[in-house]
Design a protein around this motif. Structure first.
Motif, PDB file in Angstrom:
ATOM      1  N   PRO A   1     -11.790  -9.195   2.674  1.00 49.94           N
ATOM      2  CA  PRO A   1     -10.860  -8.706   3.695  1.00 49.94           C
ATOM      3  C   PRO A   1     -11.178  -7.265   4.112  1.00 49.94           C
ATOM      4  O   PRO A   1     -11.837  -6.540   3.376  1.00 49.94           O
ATOM      5  N   PRO A   2     -10.715  -6.866   5.297  1.00 49.52           N
ATOM      6  CA  PRO A   2     -11.013  -5.515   5.822  1.00 49.52           C
ATOM      7  C   PRO A   2     -10.757  -4.403   4.817  1.00 49.52           C
ATOM      8  O   PRO A   2     -11.538  -3.450   4.732  1.00 49.52           O
ATOM      9  N   GLU A   3      -9.660  -4.523   4.066  1.00 50.10           N
ATOM     10  CA  GLU A   3      -9.297  -3.441   3.149  1.00 50.10           C
ATOM     11  C   GLU A   3     -10.230  -3.369   1.939  1.00 50.10           C
ATOM     12  O   GLU A   3     -10.109  -2.468   1.124  1.00 50.10           O
ATOM     13  N   GLN A   4     -11.176  -4.298   1.827  1.00 46.63           N
ATOM     14  CA  GLN A   4     -12.168  -4.225   0.763  1.00 46.63           C
ATOM     15  C   GLN A   4     -13.584  -3.967   1.318  1.00 46.63           C
ATOM     16  O   GLN A   4     -14.563  -4.293   0.669  1.00 46.63           O
TER      17      GLN A   4
ATOM     18  N   PHE B   1     -15.996  -6.084  -3.193  1.00 51.51           N
ATOM     19  CA  PHE B   1     -15.998  -5.071  -2.130  1.00 51.51           C
ATOM     20  C   PHE B   1     -17.385  -4.979  -1.507  1.00 51.51           C
ATOM     21  O   PHE B   1     -18.388  -5.186  -2.182  1.00 51.51           O
TER      22      PHE B   1
ATOM     23  N   LYS C   1     -12.620  -8.567  -8.069  1.00 48.34           N
ATOM     24  CA  LYS C   1     -12.287  -8.188  -6.708  1.00 48.34           C
ATOM     25  C   LYS C   1     -13.599  -7.728  -6.085  1.00 48.34           C
ATOM     26  O   LYS C   1     -14.260  -6.827  -6.610  1.00 48.34           O
TER      27      LYS C   1
ATOM     28  N   PHE D   1      -8.741   3.229   5.946  1.00 46.54           N
ATOM     29  CA  PHE D   1      -8.765   2.715   4.583  1.00 46.54           C
ATOM     30  C   PHE D   1      -8.359   1.247   4.486  1.00 46.54           C
ATOM     31  O   PHE D   1      -8.805   0.530   3.608  1.00 46.54           O
ATOM     32  N   ILE D   2      -7.453   0.827   5.338  1.00 45.82           N
ATOM     33  CA  ILE D   2      -6.939  -0.543   5.237  1.00 45.82           C
ATOM     34  C   ILE D   2      -7.612  -1.419   6.287  1.00 45.82           C
ATOM     35  O   ILE D   2      -7.990  -2.555   6.008  1.00 45.82           O
ATOM     36  N   GLY D   3      -7.737  -0.885   7.498  1.00 49.00           N
ATOM     37  CA  GLY D   3      -8.479  -1.609   8.524  1.00 49.00           C
ATOM     38  C   GLY D   3      -7.699  -2.723   9.200  1.00 49.00           C
ATOM     39  O   GLY D   3      -8.270  -3.494   9.960  1.00 49.00           O
ATOM     40  N   ARG D   4      -6.422  -2.839   8.904  1.00 51.29           N
ATOM     41  CA  ARG D   4      -5.576  -3.679   9.757  1.00 51.29           C
ATOM     42  C   ARG D   4      -4.193  -3.060   9.876  1.00 51.29           C
ATOM     43  O   ARG D   4      -3.798  -2.252   9.052  1.00 51.29           O
TER      44      ARG D   4
ATOM     45  N   ARG E   1     -15.776  -4.931   9.495  1.00 49.40           N
ATOM     46  CA  ARG E   1     -14.475  -5.518   9.166  1.00 49.40           C
ATOM     47  C   ARG E   1     -14.076  -6.681  10.061  1.00 49.40           C
ATOM     48  O   ARG E   1     -13.263  -7.512   9.671  1.00 49.40           O
TER      49      ARG E   1
ATOM     50  N   ASP F   1     -15.922  -0.235  10.876  1.00 51.16           N
ATOM     51  CA  ASP F   1     -15.223  -1.007  11.914  1.00 51.16           C
ATOM     52  C   ASP F   1     -16.086  -2.121  12.490  1.00 51.16           C
ATOM     53  O   ASP F   1     -15.567  -3.103  13.011  1.00 51.16           O
TER      54      ASP F   1
ATOM     55  N   ARG G   1      -3.350   8.028  -7.709  1.00 56.08           N
ATOM     56  CA  ARG G   1      -3.961   6.813  -8.246  1.00 56.08           C
ATOM     57  C   ARG G   1      -3.877   6.686  -9.759  1.00 56.08           C
ATOM     58  O   ARG G   1      -3.956   5.592 -10.303  1.00 56.08           O
TER      59      ARG G   1
ATOM     60  N   PHE H   1       0.839  -1.197   0.000  1.00 53.80           N
ATOM     61  CA  PHE H   1       0.000   0.000   0.000  1.00 53.80           C
ATOM     62  C   PHE H   1       0.877   1.251   0.000  1.00 53.80           C
ATOM     63  O   PHE H   1       1.961   1.243   0.587  1.00 53.80           O
TER      64      PHE H   1
ATOM     65  N   GLU I   1     -14.287 -10.980   6.678  1.00 50.12           N
ATOM     66  CA  GLU I   1     -13.300 -11.846   6.023  1.00 50.12           C
ATOM     67  C   GLU I   1     -13.704 -13.309   6.190  1.00 50.12           C
ATOM     68  O   GLU I   1     -13.691 -14.086   5.239  1.00 50.12           O
TER      69      GLU I   1
ATOM     70  N   PHE J   1     -12.461   5.392  -1.529  1.00 49.04           N
ATOM     71  CA  PHE J   1     -11.798   4.219  -0.970  1.00 49.04           C
ATOM     72  C   PHE J   1     -11.291   3.258  -2.041  1.00 49.04           C
ATOM     73  O   PHE J   1     -10.305   2.575  -1.839  1.00 49.04           O
ATOM     74  N   ILE J   2     -12.003   3.156  -3.143  1.00 52.28           N
ATOM     75  CA  ILE J   2     -11.610   2.184  -4.160  1.00 52.28           C
ATOM     76  C   ILE J   2     -10.868   2.887  -5.294  1.00 52.28           C
ATOM     77  O   ILE J   2      -9.870   2.375  -5.799  1.00 52.28           O
TER      78      ILE J   2
ATOM     79  N   PRO K   1      -5.153   1.417  -7.582  1.00 53.32           N
ATOM     80  CA  PRO K   1      -5.800   2.559  -6.924  1.00 53.32           C
ATOM     81  C   PRO K   1      -6.356   2.221  -5.557  1.00 53.32           C
ATOM     82  O   PRO K   1      -6.235   3.028  -4.630  1.00 53.32           O
ATOM     83  N   GLU K   2      -6.952   1.040  -5.417  1.00 56.48           N
ATOM     84  CA  GLU K   2      -7.592   0.696  -4.148  1.00 56.48           C
ATOM     85  C   GLU K   2      -6.580   0.410  -3.061  1.00 56.48           C
ATOM     86  O   GLU K   2      -6.957   0.196  -1.909  1.00 56.48           O
TER      87      GLU K   2
END
Lengths: 320, 320
Positions: B195-198, B174, B172, A239-242, B185, B182, A185, A174, B189, B239-240, A196-197
């Motif tokens: 996954p969280p980032e999606q 989303f 992919k 944005f990523i969440g981990r 997420r 939160d 992006r 990322f 998964e 976000f995407i 981009p994501e």
């Protein structure tokens, strides 16, 4: 060829060649390879599931050059020039008058307010698609003022190799940058193979509008989120969440991102690019207004983060 | 077995079995399969590069059940009960007093303000890690009031198959939901293989803080971004960063997301889950306060979007 010979030959071919040829052998390269080896070793004490192998990189000064001015600011200055015919009043109105005369110092004499005016005039008021097109055209043609190369050629070859090496080992890479997310992006996928994501950056508000029955998003002047300093962990969370297990930066703006990454349980890698090479790039750190590296450099030394000296640790700086 | 026989057998085994067994044969299933086939056919007129195969799904009412109340609201009510011992004043303070008495109607008599108070008390003021843990514990144990099943079992089997089918074809996937990012997420998964980032959702502000030398993010009561209605295209953009080619929703809150997806060039798939099955789930649309489907249903008919009738088009609703 016998089957036996073929197996032997395949095994020989599968010997890992050096994935980081532009890195000199030294502590940083060794630390990177050792870290990756630890987290991918199934059954090892530091094994990390592929889904959790999140690596975050600052962009300006970490993946591409940020001197003498940020790429995005160079874009803004060029856009002022391109838009000038539609704004005759700019010839006598600061900061635009100075920009049009090529007097950058004069343009920035107005401080942050001048900067905001330049960014607003060049980054807002259009649809997201129009802005996209502006960036796309600019990045394909604009030349770096010092080297005359395209901006996308002013990226660091060792970091390109590092991104590939991490992805080959199951990492998801990322960008987490203070730059505008929509500016980056457009070109990060082709330049870094980061889609981009997977780009986190500063964000402006948008407005939904129907134009001739077709929806558009208009870019507004309100900044929504600044992805810098303490904003970087917030951006990562949002944005990523981990939590990443690897973070690379080059300035004090990245300090909190590295601290946030370091605070997770398990193996971690924290890296800083130190701009020590005045010959092949630019030497700067504690006193620079762009990409100042001061408090984060002190913390890196105390906490044992990996400091990459561009001069000593990189065999090559830019792609050939 | 000869090599020839082996090849023939392999080809036979590779015959695609039905990837969507819980979908009845009918126009929606046919439309999905035809769309996917068009966009993955290399050299075909509608071919889409894998990187651009972005599919977005609403969550509540599209991937899991949203009746009789949103899962996240059920979580909030349970948290009020769990926190009550620390808040003796709640026994005489609305909306908490009603929540504690199990009187949902009374609790919501205070309108949006009551709702905001319940959400603030249960979703903010703690670190992101504490909130994570609260959701994780709740989702592992809480039971749906009508079926007594775990909430993560109240997902739609046909949609799970659709998600897998799309991913098997290079998409992919989303989530783009009005729910709190939160909250989702923690379990998306494992439940959806997303996954969280999606996961894109509504976002609250956070505050960076050092606690005993360790950085934490505190969840604040300020809502930062509401990912619903016109917020959904903004969320997708933010976000995407690219326009989806497939979007699935179930309510008027998804209308702009479908319009935004439809407005791109090339092949597009727009789908709505229509809750027509009062026997196996709940029948509701134009008059429902939760998941109202009215204007989007009209637009779907006019524009030829795919309307999935839960009753007619799904062989199975929930996983066995």
């Amino acid at each position: 060829m016998t089957v036996g010979a073929w197996i032997v030959l395949s095994a020989a071919c599968a010997q890992p060649r050096d994935a980081l040829p532009s890195w000199n052998d030294g502590p940083p390269k060794k630390a990177i390879v050792e870290f990756v080896s630890r987290v991918v070793t199934t059954g090892g004490p530091d094994y990390v599931e592929p889904a959790e192998r999140i690596a975050v990189f600052d962009n300006d000064g970490t993946l591409w050059s940020e001197q003498p001015i940020y790429g995005q600011f160079a874009f803004a200055l060029d856009r002022v020039k391109a838009l000038a015919p539609q704004h005759p009043e700019w010839t006598s109105k600061e900061p635009f008058a100075s920009v049009l005369k090529g007097d950058l110092k004069g343009a920035l004499a107005g401080g942050e307010r001048a900067l905001v005016e330049i960014l607003a005039a060049t980054h807002t008021g259009m649809t997201t698609e129009e802005f996209d097109r502006n960036v796309r055209e600019w990045i394909a043609a604009a030349k770096h003022p010092k080297t005359g190369r395209l901006y996308t050629e002013m990226v660091y070859q060792p970091m390109l190799e590092l991104l590939s090496y991490l992805r080959a080992n199951g990492f998801k890479t990322f960008i987490v940058s203070g730059g505008g997310v929509d500016f980056m992006r457009v070109w990060t996928e082709k330049t870094y193979a980061i889609p981009p994501e997977q780009v986190v950056g500063s964000v402006g508000k948008t407005k939904w509008e129907m134009r001739d029955g077709r929806p558009v998003l208009i870019r507004l002047a309100d900044v929504d989120f600044v992805d810098d300093k303490e904003g970087k962990p917030a951006g990562i969370h949002r944005f990523i969440g981990r939590r990443p297990i690897l973070a690379f930066g080059n300035s004090d703006g990245d300090q909190q991102m590295l601290e946030w990454t370091a605070a997770g349980a398990g193996a971690r890698f924290l890296g800083l690019v130190h701009h020590t090479d005045g010959e092949r790039e630019v030497a700067y750190d504690r006193a620079s207004s762009i990409g100042r590296l001061d408090a984060a450099l002190d913390e890196a030394k105390v906490r044992g983060w990996t400091i990459v000296s561009m001069k000593d640790d990189w065999r090559t700086v830019f792609p050939k």
